[in-house]
Design an enzyme around this catalytic site. Structure first.
Site, mmCIF file in Angstrom:
data_model
loop_
_atom_site.group_PDB
_atom_site.id
_atom_site.type_symbol
_atom_site.label_atom_id
_atom_site.label_comp_id
_atom_site.label_asym_id
_atom_site.label_seq_id
_atom_site.Cartn_x
_atom_site.Cartn_y
_atom_site.Cartn_z
ATOM 1 N N GLY A 98 0.796 -1.239 0.204
ATOM 2 C CA GLY A 98 -0.042 0.050 -0.050
ATOM 3 C C GLY A 98 0.771 1.304 -0.049
ATOM 4 O O GLY A 98 0.469 2.233 -0.679
ATOM 5 N N GLN A 171 0.224 7.439 4.507
ATOM 6 C CA GLN A 171 0.562 7.073 3.200
ATOM 7 C C GLN A 171 -0.123 8.364 2.562
ATOM 8 O O GLN A 171 0.488 8.907 1.365
ATOM 9 C CB GLN A 171 0.007 5.936 2.847
ATOM 10 C CG GLN A 171 0.599 4.570 3.367
ATOM 11 C CD GLN A 171 0.344 3.506 3.179
ATOM 12 O OE1 GLN A 171 -0.845 3.130 2.578
ATOM 13 N NE2 GLN A 171 1.074 2.277 3.833
ATOM 14 N N ASP A 319 0.545 -0.713 13.300
ATOM 15 C CA ASP A 319 0.976 -2.047 12.830
ATOM 16 C C ASP A 319 1.329 -2.998 13.833
ATOM 17 O O ASP A 319 1.660 -4.190 13.562
ATOM 18 C CB ASP A 319 2.312 -1.660 11.943
ATOM 19 C CG ASP A 319 2.077 -0.817 10.415
ATOM 20 O OD1 ASP A 319 0.811 -1.342 10.428
ATOM 21 O OD2 ASP A 319 2.553 -0.327 10.082
ATOM 22 N N LYS A 346 -6.479 -3.176 6.325
ATOM 23 C CA LYS A 346 -4.716 -3.368 5.981
ATOM 24 C C LYS A 346 -4.577 -4.601 5.174
ATOM 25 O O LYS A 346 -5.601 -4.872 4.360
ATOM 26 C CB LYS A 346 -4.107 -3.442 7.342
ATOM 27 C CG LYS A 346 -4.222 -2.410 8.255
ATOM 28 C CD LYS A 346 -3.021 -1.168 7.742
ATOM 29 C CE LYS A 346 -3.449 0.089 8.568
ATOM 30 N NZ LYS A 346 -2.695 1.143 7.914
ATOM 31 N N ARG A 392 1.754 -9.389 9.245
ATOM 32 C CA ARG A 392 1.812 -9.222 10.368
ATOM 33 C C ARG A 392 0.783 -10.394 11.255
ATOM 34 O O ARG A 392 1.214 -10.560 12.599
ATOM 35 C CB ARG A 392 1.305 -7.781 10.684
ATOM 36 C CG ARG A 392 2.293 -6.886 9.917
ATOM 37 C CD ARG A 392 2.252 -5.559 10.484
ATOM 38 N NE ARG A 392 3.074 -4.463 10.005
ATOM 39 C CZ ARG A 392 4.311 -4.403 9.644
ATOM 40 N NH1 ARG A 392 5.072 -4.850 10.539
ATOM 41 N NH2 ARG A 392 4.822 -3.560 8.835
HETATM 42 C C1 S3P Z 1 2.893 3.603 6.507
HETATM 43 C C2 S3P Z 1 1.833 4.038 7.063
HETATM 44 C C3 S3P Z 1 0.628 3.136 7.886
HETATM 45 C C4 S3P Z 1 1.033 1.724 7.998
HETATM 46 C C5 S3P Z 1 2.004 0.878 7.013
HETATM 47 C C6 S3P Z 1 3.143 1.901 6.757
HETATM 48 C C7 S3P Z 1 3.560 4.280 5.935
HETATM 49 O O1 S3P Z 1 -0.274 2.973 6.712
HETATM 50 O O2 S3P Z 1 0.055 0.620 8.268
HETATM 51 O O3 S3P Z 1 2.395 -0.111 7.395
HETATM 52 O O4 S3P Z 1 5.064 3.808 5.617
HETATM 53 O O5 S3P Z 1 3.559 5.198 5.756
HETATM 54 P P1 S3P Z 1 -1.331 3.923 6.601
HETATM 55 O O6 S3P Z 1 -0.934 5.220 6.087
HETATM 56 O O7 S3P Z 1 -2.441 3.589 5.644
HETATM 57 O O8 S3P Z 1 -2.050 4.332 7.676
#
Ligand code: S3P
Length: 433
Positions: A98, A171, A319, A346, A392
């Site tokens: 993601g 993100q 996480d 997730k 995870r």
């Molecule tokens: C991440 C942000 C989180 C996290 C993912 C990594 C990142 O996701 O759960 O494992 O590196 O910015 P979200 O931004 O969707 O919350």
């Protein structure tokens, strides 16, 4: 349906002992890879994440014209495109990641061309409308299939926006900042709950200027990035499995060296301390504004207590929640988790899978739309764990299995390699049996 190919049998343990140094943080590795590939010059990264997710980012960046070369164990050299990608029509496979899909969309939205971003079955179920909205407000066009990947992006010159993120998501924040980096005027992202700030720190490390308030970050573009050399700190979200495992056995001590301790990521240490563990930071240093330290954890002789995780804590621990829920039955008073609805979108629906697998091990658990209640004082037995192909979940239940009676079979154990291919070997190294 995810094809679950590899199984792994976990035997109970009687303690955890030793010291570890872990591969580089996944979030930081993604950002260093993306920014290095976009910058002017050649960057060198050591202790780069060994996970498949960051490899997906590297492959995408090479397709866009960057040169990526392995120069040693965990060491890579990335020569960037100097602010302009070298293709205007690419299909980029983000795999299970993601972070790759959402952040890369921001970077590409300001680049002239048509880019298709695809992912595996899990990534193709995850919500992408959250990046479509800000990028379209900036003037890009993005098409999705019912809110999901495959995603097609028509990029070009954008206009700056002032955007408030609808869900706590680093993100989404990063996506907008990467578009803002290349856009004339000041782009601002506001967030009600502060999420991990690796993008802000990494952008500065690569030479960008941005300004921050308590709940916003602004970037005035366009700005050019310049190559850096960096050693990526160990991944605290990977460390979480070992730290949580150590707390399960009274008197166990574990040391983790060169660990990322960015305050927006380190809430786990407070939670473990609140549960009664002794957590000591033996050394701390700063590199490219990221805090890195040595942590020693000692489990309390009287066992773990209880805690509640909600509000902004839930977002900061997102996480780590699966492993905290997985050890909760072994506490005396249980763990209550709320305000964690994001867990449902997730790599899997982590609330549902945690509840399902805890029940398979004989635990009582109550599931809520935004969390879980896991009572303490429970005994678990070995079971077959359905990981749903989620790294995870595989690792969290390998930890729960250490204190169960009988052995536990982790189905789809290969998924651990998404973030942490060394997990099972290192678990065998520190588990006392
Ligand atoms: C991440 C942000 C989180 C996290 C993912 C990594 C990142 O996701 O759960 O494992 O590196 O910015 P979200 O931004 O969707 O919350």
């Amino acid at each position: 349906m995810h094809a679950q190919t590899q199984e792994r049998l976990i035997q109970p343990a009687i303690g955890i002992s030793g010291s570890l140094r872990l591969p580089g943080d996944k979030s930081i590795s993604h950002r260093y890879a993306m920014l290095g590939a976009f910058a002017e010059g050649t960057s060198r990264f050591t202790n780069f994440s060994t996970g498949a997710d960051c490899a997906s980012t590297l492959v995408c960046m090479s397709q866009l014209g960057a040169t990526v070369e392995k120069i040693g164990e965990g060491a890579i050299e990335v020569t960037g495109v100097g602010g302009k990608v070298q293709t205007s029509n690419a299909t980029l496979d983000c795999g299970n990641s993601g972070s790759t899909m959402r952040m890369l969309s921001g970077l590409l939205a300001a680049q002239e061309g048509r880019f298709s971003l695809i992912g595996d079955a899990s990534l193709s179920r995850r919500p992408m409308g959250r990046i479509q909205k800000p990028l379209e407000l900036m003037g890009a066009r993005l098409t999705l299939s019912e809110g999901h990947a495959p995603l097609t992006l028509f990029g070009g010159p954008l206009k700056a926006i002032d955007f408030t993120t609808p869900v706590p998501s680093a993100q989404v924040k990063s996506c907008v900042l990467l578009a803002g980096l290349q856009t004339a005027g000041e782009t601002t992202v506001r967030e009600a709950i502060r999420t991990r700030d690796h993008s802000e720190l990494a952008l500065r490390a690569f030479g960008a200027t941005l300004s921050r308030t308590i709940d916003s970050v602004s970037i005035a573009g366009p700005q050019q990035l310049h190559a850096i050399e960096a050693e990526v700190p160990g991944d605290i979200s990977s460390a979480a499995f070992f730290l949580a495992a150590a707390t399960l056995f009274p008197g166990s001590t574990l040391i983790i060296d060169y660990l990322g301790l960015n305050p927006t990521r380190a809430a786990l240490l407070d939670v473990l301390a609140a549960l009664g563990a002794q957590v000591q930071v033996l050394h701390i240093e700063e590199k490219h504004s990221e805090l890195i330290g040595t942590v020693r954890i000692t489990s309390p002789e009287e066992g773990l207590g209880s805690t509640e995780i909600s509000g902004s804590n839930a977002a900061q621990l997102i996480d780590e929640l699966p492993v905290l829920a997985a050890i909760a039955p072994y506490t005396s008073g249980g763990i209550r988790i709320r305000d964690a609805k994001e867990l449902r979108v997730k790599e899997s629906d982590r609330i549902a899978l945690v509840a399902k697998n805890l029940r398979a091990m004989g635990a009582e658990v109550e599931e809520f739309e935004d969390g879980l209640d896991v009572p303490g004082g429970q005994r678990l037995h070995g079971a077959t764990i359905d990981t749903g192909g989620d790294h995870r979940i595989a690792m969290a239940f390998s930890v729960a299995a250490l204190r169960a009676s009988g052995e536990t079979l982790i189905q789809g154990a290969e998924s651990a390699a998404i973030s942490f291919p060394e997990f099972f070997d290192l678990l065998d190294q520190v588990a006392v049996r």
